[in-house]
Motif scaffolding. Structure first.
Motif, PDB file in Angstrom:
ATOM      1  N   ARG A   1       1.961   9.649   8.995  1.00 15.55           N
ATOM      2  CA  ARG A   1       2.685   9.359   7.307  1.00 15.55           C
ATOM      3  C   ARG A   1       3.386   9.146   7.083  1.00 15.55           C
ATOM      4  NH1 ARG A   1       4.838  15.450   4.021  1.00 15.55           N
ATOM      5  NH2 ARG A   1       3.220  14.660   2.866  1.00 15.55           N
ATOM      6  N   LEU A   2       3.727   8.474   5.874  1.00 14.58           N
ATOM      7  CA  LEU A   2       5.115   7.635   5.800  1.00 14.58           C
ATOM      8  C   LEU A   2       5.943   8.815   5.264  1.00 14.58           C
ATOM      9  CD1 LEU A   2       7.132   5.387   4.337  1.00 14.58           C
ATOM     10  CD2 LEU A   2       6.046   5.595   2.306  1.00 14.58           C
ATOM     11  N   ILE A   3       7.655   9.642   5.403  1.00 16.91           N
ATOM     12  CA  ILE A   3       8.174  10.149   5.079  1.00 16.91           C
ATOM     13  C   ILE A   3      10.012  10.362   4.756  1.00 16.91           C
ATOM     14  CG2 ILE A   3       7.561  12.092   7.274  1.00 16.91           C
ATOM     15  CD1 ILE A   3       9.983  11.494   8.675  1.00 16.91           C
TER      16      ILE A   3
ATOM     17  N   LYS B   1       6.244   3.654  -9.917  1.00 22.10           N
ATOM     18  CA  LYS B   1       5.197   2.491  -9.193  1.00 22.10           C
ATOM     19  C   LYS B   1       5.583   1.184  -9.004  1.00 22.10           C
ATOM     20  CE  LYS B   1       1.068   1.681  -7.054  1.00 22.10           C
ATOM     21  NZ  LYS B   1       0.121  -0.006  -8.136  1.00 22.10           N
ATOM     22  N   GLU B   2       5.866   0.930  -9.975  1.00 21.66           N
ATOM     23  CA  GLU B   2       6.277  -0.492 -10.613  1.00 21.66           C
ATOM     24  C   GLU B   2       7.575  -1.099  -8.984  1.00 21.66           C
ATOM     25  OE1 GLU B   2       5.000   0.631 -12.966  1.00 21.66           O
ATOM     26  OE2 GLU B   2       3.263  -0.356 -12.748  1.00 21.66           O
ATOM     27  N   MET B   3       8.699  -0.275  -9.902  1.00 18.41           N
ATOM     28  CA  MET B   3       9.914  -0.017  -9.300  1.00 18.41           C
ATOM     29  C   MET B   3       9.916  -0.329  -7.497  1.00 18.41           C
ATOM     30  SD  MET B   3      12.549   2.301 -11.050  1.00 18.41           S
ATOM     31  CE  MET B   3      12.877   2.263 -13.163  1.00 18.41           C
ATOM     32  N   ALA B   4       8.843   0.574  -6.634  1.00 15.84           N
ATOM     33  CA  ALA B   4       8.163   0.867  -5.244  1.00 15.84           C
ATOM     34  C   ALA B   4       7.866  -0.314  -5.124  1.00 15.84           C
ATOM     35  CB  ALA B   4       7.322   1.945  -4.994  1.00 15.84           C
ATOM     36  N   SER B   5       7.091  -1.382  -6.147  1.00 22.67           N
ATOM     37  CA  SER B   5       6.543  -1.783  -5.705  1.00 22.67           C
ATOM     38  C   SER B   5       7.163  -3.479  -5.634  1.00 22.67           C
ATOM     39  CB  SER B   5       5.576  -2.574  -6.462  1.00 22.67           C
ATOM     40  OG  SER B   5       4.681  -1.973  -6.329  1.00 22.67           O
ATOM     41  N   GLU B   6       8.172  -3.380  -6.200  1.00 21.22           N
ATOM     42  CA  GLU B   6       9.621  -5.246  -6.668  1.00 21.22           C
ATOM     43  C   GLU B   6      10.228  -4.569  -5.516  1.00 21.22           C
ATOM     44  OE1 GLU B   6      12.537  -5.500 -10.068  1.00 21.22           O
ATOM     45  OE2 GLU B   6      10.428  -5.269 -10.360  1.00 21.22           O
ATOM     46  N   TRP B   7      10.714  -3.200  -5.034  1.00 22.81           N
ATOM     47  CA  TRP B   7      11.282  -2.775  -3.664  1.00 22.81           C
ATOM     48  C   TRP B   7      11.229  -3.259  -2.390  1.00 22.81           C
ATOM     49  CZ3 TRP B   7      10.728   1.353  -0.325  1.00 22.81           C
ATOM     50  CH2 TRP B   7      12.537   1.668   0.801  1.00 22.81           C
ATOM     51  N   ILE B   8      10.018  -3.097  -3.056  1.00 23.37           N
ATOM     52  CA  ILE B   8       9.187  -3.420  -1.239  1.00 23.37           C
ATOM     53  C   ILE B   8       8.880  -5.286  -1.053  1.00 23.37           C
ATOM     54  CG2 ILE B   8       7.200  -3.197  -0.384  1.00 23.37           C
ATOM     55  CD1 ILE B   8       6.663  -0.133  -1.236  1.00 23.37           C
TER      56      ILE B   8
ATOM     57  N   ASP C   1       1.497  -1.112   0.140  1.00 19.47           N
ATOM     58  CA  ASP C   1      -0.497   0.390   0.089  1.00 19.47           C
ATOM     59  C   ASP C   1       0.582   1.191  -0.179  1.00 19.47           C
ATOM     60  OD1 ASP C   1      -2.189  -1.369  -0.156  1.00 19.47           O
ATOM     61  OD2 ASP C   1      -1.928  -1.247   1.863  1.00 19.47           O
ATOM     62  N   ASP C   2       1.999   0.793   0.438  1.00 17.33           N
ATOM     63  CA  ASP C   2       2.878   2.083   0.425  1.00 17.33           C
ATOM     64  C   ASP C   2       3.286   2.480  -1.328  1.00 17.33           C
ATOM     65  OD1 ASP C   2       3.461   2.745   3.617  1.00 17.33           O
ATOM     66  OD2 ASP C   2       4.644   0.984   3.402  1.00 17.33           O
ATOM     67  N   ALA C   3       3.109   1.540  -1.596  1.00 20.40           N
ATOM     68  CA  ALA C   3       4.156   1.705  -3.419  1.00 20.40           C
ATOM     69  C   ALA C   3       4.254   3.031  -3.940  1.00 20.40           C
ATOM     70  CB  ALA C   3       4.145   0.606  -3.733  1.00 20.40           C
ATOM     71  N   PRO C   4       1.826   3.806  -3.682  1.00 22.35           N
ATOM     72  CA  PRO C   4       2.351   5.228  -4.408  1.00 22.35           C
ATOM     73  C   PRO C   4       2.940   6.417  -3.729  1.00 22.35           C
ATOM     74  CG  PRO C   4      -0.023   3.737  -4.164  1.00 22.35           C
ATOM     75  CD  PRO C   4       1.319   3.383  -3.394  1.00 22.35           C
TER      76      PRO C   4
END
Ligand SMILES: CC(C)(COP(=O)(O)OP(=O)(O)OC[C@H]1O[C@@H](n2cnc3c(N)ncnc32)[C@H](O)[C@@H]1OP(=O)(O)O)[C@@H](O)C(=O)NCCC(=O)NCCS
Length: 184
Positions: free
Chosen positions: A81-83, A50-57, A23-26
Motif C-alpha cells: 500500500r502506498l502511504i 489527479k492531473e497535478m499528481a500525474s504531472e508531478w510523477i 498508476d499511483d496518481a489516483p
C-alpha cells in the motif's frame, strides 16, 4: 554527487521505497487532497487534482537522472500500500540534499516517516555522496521537527515570517546533518 541512470529501491524493516508510477496518481490525489497534508507542506496546493499528481510523477525520472532530485514512494511491504513519499531535492554545486515528506493521515504516528527517513539519509550520504542533508518545517508543525531530530538532524536556525502559506507569513525552523556528523 552522482546518480546512476536507474533509481534504486530501498528496503527497511516494514517499508519499500521505490519510484512512483502513473498508476499511483489516483492514490497520490487521494492522500494529498487532504487539507491536513497541504496545510504544512510548502508546495501542495488545495484543492489537489489527479492531473497535478500525474504531472508531478512524470517529472521524477528525468529529475533523478539529471541529479536534481530523488523522490521515493513509501509502500508498506506486507500489502504494497502506498502511504507517502520521501524525497531529496539536490543542490549539486553544494552536494546538499533537502528532505521532504508526507504520510497518509491514517498512518501518522506509526513511525513510518522516521523509518523511511533513515533509509533515504543513508542513500543520500552513501549513494549520492552528499555532504549535507537539510530540512525545513513551519514552526506550527513541531511533529516534523521531532521526525528530524529522531533522524539525527539538529536545529540550525529559526527564520521569521520566511514562508507564505494560505496568505500567512510562517516562521520556519531549519535543520541539518553534515556527513562528518553522520553515523548510520
Ligand atoms: C510530518 C509527518 C510526515 C510525520 O509522519 P509520521 O509517520 O507520523 O512520523 P513518525 O511516526 O515517524 O514519527 C516520528 C517521531 O515524530 C514524533 N511524533 C510523531 N507523531 C507525533 C504526534 N502526533 N505528536 C507528537 N510527536 C509525534 C515522535 O517523536 C515520533 O517518534 P516516536 O514514534 O519514536 O515517538 C506527518 O505528520 C505528515 O505527513 N504531516 C503532513 C505533511 C507534513 O507536514 N510534511 C512535512 C513538511 S516539513
Amino acid at each position: 554527487m552522482k546518480t546512476s541512470s536507474k533509481q534504486p529501491e530501498l528496503k527497511t524493516p516494514r517499508l519499500i521505497l521505490n519510484q512512483f508510477t502513473l498508476d499511483d496518481a489516483p492514490e497520490v490525489k487521494s492522500i494529498c487532497s487532504n487539507k491536513a497534508i497541504a496545510d504544512t507542506t510548502a508546495h501542495i496546493p488545495h484543492p489537489y487534482t489527479k492531473e497535478m499528481a500525474s504531472e508531478w510523477i512524470q517529472a521524477h525520472k528525468d529529475n533523478y537522472q539529471a541529479g536534481k532530485s530523488a523522490i521515493f514512494a513509501i509502500r508498506v511491504q506486507s500489502n504494497n500500500r502506498l502511504i507517502g513519499t520521501i524525497s531529496l531535492e539536490i543542490d549539486q554545486y553544494c552536494d546538499r540534499g533537502e528532505l521532504g515528506y508526507w504520510i497518509r493521515e491514517e498512518e501518522w504516528g506509526e513511525g513510518y516517516c522516521a523509518e523511511a527517513g533513515k533509509a533515504i539519509i543513508q542513500f543520500g550520504f552513501e549513494h549520492l555522496n552528499l555532504n549535507k542533508i537539510k530540512a525545513e518545517h513551519m514552526t506550527r508543525n513541531p511533529v516534523s521537527g521531532k521526525v528530524l531530530e529522531k533522524l539525527g538532524l539538529t536545529k540550525e536556525g529559526h527564520l521569521k515570517q520566511h514562508f507564505k502559506k494560505w496568505d500567512i507569513y510562517e516562521d520556519i525552523a531549519v535543520y541539518g546533518l553534515c556527513r562528518a556528523d553522520y553515523t548510520s
